[in-house]
Scaffold this motif. Structure first.
Motif: not given
Length: 253
Positions: A81-88, A109-111, A123-125, A28-30
């Motif tokens: 509750k959770g996420f994950l994001m990137m740039a392309f 969140g955190k990088a 970045v994610t939760h 749950p921490n990312g």
């Protein structure tokens, strides 16, 4: 018959153990590093095929490559509750993330490093608390010029998640840096024309031959106020005034 029942129980037990281990593995921490490749939360379930209720909103449509932009993951009324994001790079077939994210997500969140090259490119939760809005700050590569799209995975629950949801397209313009490191804001730098010296040049040496002399020696003159050979009009007027005054005095006497 007994062996068949034992085999069935063994299969169920193995499947249950696998599911428990995977649930425990999805911390749950990312998002785990393994999720970077396909941006799946590793829940071993199919993602939702319907319209995702969550969006990735860009603070602007254009930017310079030496600036930053805020990307907001949000919804007006629903939590995730959770996420994950990137740039392309939207025009490249290379699916590696580009740019870097700030580690400051205000506790939401955190990088992380999805390229394993020492940069924070995703970045994610950091916990499974409900989130209505998360703001991430992204910086493009210094020499990048092109179009960028952000892709995000949203997790609402263990069995309800949306993968690789795209943002609108961001136009990044390359910023030309000057020699002093200052930005030209994308404008090409120009070279200023050389400044001509305003220092007066000393008169060149004059040869005695210019005066009709037969000598070959050269006399060097220093830079002094130029005196013309011809008498000035004021001098001529003063000369004749003196003569007239003298004649007048002599005539009166």
């Amino acid at each position: 018959m007994y062996s068949v029942q034992c085999a069935g129980r063994f299969v169920v037990l193995c499947f249950s153990a696998l599911m428990v281990s995977q649930i425990a593995y999805c911390k749950p921490n990312g998002a785990p590093i393994e999720a970077c490749e396909d941006m799946s939360p590793q829940h071993f379930l199919k993602p939702q095929s319907g319209v995702c209720p969550f969006t990735s909103r860009l603070a602007k449509d254009e930017m310079w490559s030496n600036g930053t932009i805020e990307v907001t993951l949000e919804h007006d009324s629903e939590d995730f509750k959770g996420f994950l994001m990137m740039a392309f790079d939207s025009t490249s077939s290379d699916m590696n993330p580009i740019g870097t994210f700030s580690s400051d997500l205000k506790g939401m969140g955190k990088a992380i490093d999805c390229r394993t090259d020492g940069t924070k490119n995703a970045v994610t939760h950091k916990d499974k608390s409900p989130k209505r809005s998360v703001v991430a700050t992204w910086t493009p590569p210094e020499d990048f010029d092109g179009s960028v799209v952000f892709k995000a995975t949203f997790v609402k629950s263990f069995d309800m998640f949306w993968v690789k949801q795209s943002s609108s397209t961001l136009r990044v313009k390359r910023a030309d840096l000057g020699s002093d490191g200052s930005s030209g804001k994308g404008e090409s730098s120009t070279t200023e024309p050389p400044v001509e010296s305003t220092t007066a040049k000393k008169p060149s040496a004059k040869s005695d031959k210019e005066d009709g002399s037969d000598t070959t020696t050269t006399r060097t003159t220093t830079a002094q106020p130029e005196i013309t050979d011809a008498a000035s009009p004021i001098g001529i007027l003063a000369f004749y005034s003196v003569i007239i005054i003298g004649v007048t005095i002599a005539f009166i006497a």
